[in-house]
Design a protein around this motif. Structure first.
Motif, PDB file in Angstrom:
ATOM      1  N   VAL A   1     -20.317 -23.872 -32.008  1.00  0.00           N
ATOM      2  CA  VAL A   1     -20.671 -22.467 -31.742  1.00  0.00           C
ATOM      3  C   VAL A   1     -19.493 -21.674 -31.175  1.00  0.00           C
ATOM      4  O   VAL A   1     -19.646 -20.493 -30.846  1.00  0.00           O
ATOM      5  CB  VAL A   1     -21.873 -22.377 -30.780  1.00  0.00           C
ATOM      6  N   LYS A   2     -18.339 -22.329 -31.040  1.00  0.00           N
ATOM      7  CA  LYS A   2     -17.158 -21.646 -30.523  1.00  0.00           C
ATOM      8  C   LYS A   2     -16.077 -21.566 -31.601  1.00  0.00           C
ATOM      9  O   LYS A   2     -15.943 -22.465 -32.434  1.00  0.00           O
ATOM     10  CB  LYS A   2     -16.601 -22.383 -29.307  1.00  0.00           C
ATOM     11  N   LYS A   3     -15.309 -20.498 -31.572  1.00  0.00           N
ATOM     12  CA  LYS A   3     -14.211 -20.353 -32.517  1.00  0.00           C
ATOM     13  C   LYS A   3     -13.051 -21.265 -32.118  1.00  0.00           C
ATOM     14  O   LYS A   3     -12.937 -21.687 -30.966  1.00  0.00           O
ATOM     15  CB  LYS A   3     -13.748 -18.894 -32.573  1.00  0.00           C
ATOM     16  N   VAL A   4     -12.203 -21.537 -33.083  1.00  0.00           N
ATOM     17  CA  VAL A   4     -11.092 -22.456 -32.872  1.00  0.00           C
ATOM     18  C   VAL A   4     -10.211 -22.008 -31.717  1.00  0.00           C
ATOM     19  O   VAL A   4      -9.771 -22.822 -30.890  1.00  0.00           O
ATOM     20  CB  VAL A   4     -10.265 -22.605 -34.171  1.00  0.00           C
ATOM     21  N   GLY A   5      -9.933 -20.713 -31.632  1.00  0.00           N
ATOM     22  CA  GLY A   5      -9.085 -20.213 -30.552  1.00  0.00           C
ATOM     23  C   GLY A   5      -9.673 -20.518 -29.180  1.00  0.00           C
ATOM     24  O   GLY A   5      -8.953 -20.916 -28.261  1.00  0.00           O
TER      25      GLY A   5
ATOM     26  N   GLU B   1      -2.365 -18.700 -38.169  1.00  0.00           N
ATOM     27  CA  GLU B   1      -2.891 -18.047 -36.974  1.00  0.00           C
ATOM     28  C   GLU B   1      -4.325 -17.563 -37.158  1.00  0.00           C
ATOM     29  O   GLU B   1      -5.114 -17.546 -36.204  1.00  0.00           O
ATOM     30  CB  GLU B   1      -2.004 -16.860 -36.580  1.00  0.00           C
ATOM     31  N   LYS B   2      -4.680 -17.199 -38.370  1.00  0.00           N
ATOM     32  CA  LYS B   2      -6.027 -16.663 -38.613  1.00  0.00           C
ATOM     33  C   LYS B   2      -7.112 -17.720 -38.392  1.00  0.00           C
ATOM     34  O   LYS B   2      -8.281 -17.380 -38.188  1.00  0.00           O
ATOM     35  CB  LYS B   2      -6.134 -16.103 -40.029  1.00  0.00           C
ATOM     36  N   GLN B   3      -6.715 -19.010 -38.405  1.00  0.00           N
ATOM     37  CA  GLN B   3      -7.699 -20.069 -38.159  1.00  0.00           C
ATOM     38  C   GLN B   3      -8.261 -19.986 -36.741  1.00  0.00           C
ATOM     39  O   GLN B   3      -9.339 -20.514 -36.465  1.00  0.00           O
ATOM     40  CB  GLN B   3      -7.060 -21.454 -38.368  1.00  0.00           C
ATOM     41  N   ALA B   4      -7.538 -19.331 -35.841  1.00  0.00           N
ATOM     42  CA  ALA B   4      -8.007 -19.211 -34.455  1.00  0.00           C
ATOM     43  C   ALA B   4      -9.313 -18.443 -34.369  1.00  0.00           C
ATOM     44  O   ALA B   4     -10.100 -18.638 -33.429  1.00  0.00           O
ATOM     45  CB  ALA B   4      -6.943 -18.531 -33.592  1.00  0.00           C
TER      46      ALA B   4
ATOM     47  N   GLN C   1     -16.199 -23.480 -40.876  1.00  0.00           N
ATOM     48  CA  GLN C   1     -15.503 -22.715 -41.906  1.00  0.00           C
ATOM     49  C   GLN C   1     -14.205 -23.390 -42.353  1.00  0.00           C
ATOM     50  O   GLN C   1     -13.506 -22.868 -43.225  1.00  0.00           O
ATOM     51  CB  GLN C   1     -15.197 -21.305 -41.384  1.00  0.00           C
ATOM     52  N   LEU C   2     -13.899 -24.534 -41.777  1.00  0.00           N
ATOM     53  CA  LEU C   2     -12.667 -25.252 -42.103  1.00  0.00           C
ATOM     54  C   LEU C   2     -12.962 -26.507 -42.907  1.00  0.00           C
ATOM     55  O   LEU C   2     -14.065 -27.050 -42.864  1.00  0.00           O
ATOM     56  CB  LEU C   2     -11.929 -25.633 -40.814  1.00  0.00           C
TER      57      LEU C   2
END
Length: 262
Positions: A98-102, A135-138, A144-145
């Protein structure tokens, strides 16, 4: 001549771990199950030590003990790495969905450093670049990966606090062969660049050969053979080591598994 103690990032002496069995009875009283039976080894700074054995031999129990996840054990564990880190087998289950990579990569910095938000963000982007991600992967969620990208995120997360020791527990077994090769190449590159010590745990003899300088063979909670990877692979002494090599199709010096070009 023995190497100085300062050359070692991890030393383990006579490590023993037992679990209480649940089943018992009037004629079958409960008895502790010995999982690790006097394991001793060390890892030098900047060294990759492979640990090979079949499922259930005690590999994962060893890694948990080294990370302090098993509080009850006998023996001695001496670590010189302030923040030893783990790379798990399944990257998806080890990342917060539930958290983004960044956010995931920033979390170790929020908890363990005094860096401000901008400094944390810069370090996150720097680490993403180091592991070969954009960088957009953050700003993406783990779902989504791809599997390979998620494992790169896990590697990045393990490096955020600049550890001296990584414990990689079957880090490529859930990936297909092509992605395995890419992740192994990444680990080798980062290991050399950062001077990391790595305990690389796997059941795959060929994968261990590609990455390790030394190797230990574990059977039923004991180290039955250890040494330089070429010596163990091509001049094995223990029957169990020979069986593992034969099962992997490595039966003679003429059949060396290919090592990646440095």
């Amino acid at each position: 001549m023995e190497e100085k103690q300062t050359n070692y990032v991890l030393m383990v002496k006579d490590l023993r771990v037992s679990y209480a069995q649940e089943e018992g009875g009037l004629f079958h009283p409960k008895k502790d199950l010995d999982v690790l039976k006097g394991v001793s080894f060390s890892i030098r700074e900047g060294e990759v030590l492979g640990l090979v054995g079949e499922s259930g031999c005690g590999k994962s129990t060893l890694s948990k003990a080294l990370l302090g996840l098993i509080p009850k054990y006998e023996g001695v564990i001496v670590q010189k790495s302030l923040h030893p880190q783990m790379i798990f087998q399944d990257p998806y289950s080890s990342l917060n969905p539930v958290k983004k990579v960044g956010w995931i990569l920033e979390e170790p910095l929020r908890l363990n450093t005094e860096l401000n938000k901008q400094q944390r963000r810069e370090k996150v982007l720097e680490m993403l670049k180091k592991v070969g991600l954009d960088e957009k992967q953050a700003d993406r969620y783990p779902r989504q990966l791809s599997g390979g990208q998620r494992q790169r995120v896990c590697i990045a997360e393990s490096l955020m606090l600049s550890p001296r020791l990584l414990i990689a527990d079957e880090p490529v077994s859930a990936l297909d062969v092509t992605i395995q090769a890419q992740v192994i190449s990444l680990l080798r590159s980062i290991q050399k660049e950062m001077g990391l010590a790595i305990l690389f745990i796997s059941h795959d003899m060929r994968v261990v050969y590609q990455l390790s300088q030394r190797v230990m063979i574990m059977k039923d909670g004991e180290i039955v053979e250890s040494g330089d990877v070429d010596d163990v692979y091509f001049h094995p002494e223990h029957p169990y080591t020979k069986r593992l090599l034969e099962a992997a199709g490595i039966e003679s010096p003429g059949e060396e598994p290919a090592r990646p070009v440095s």
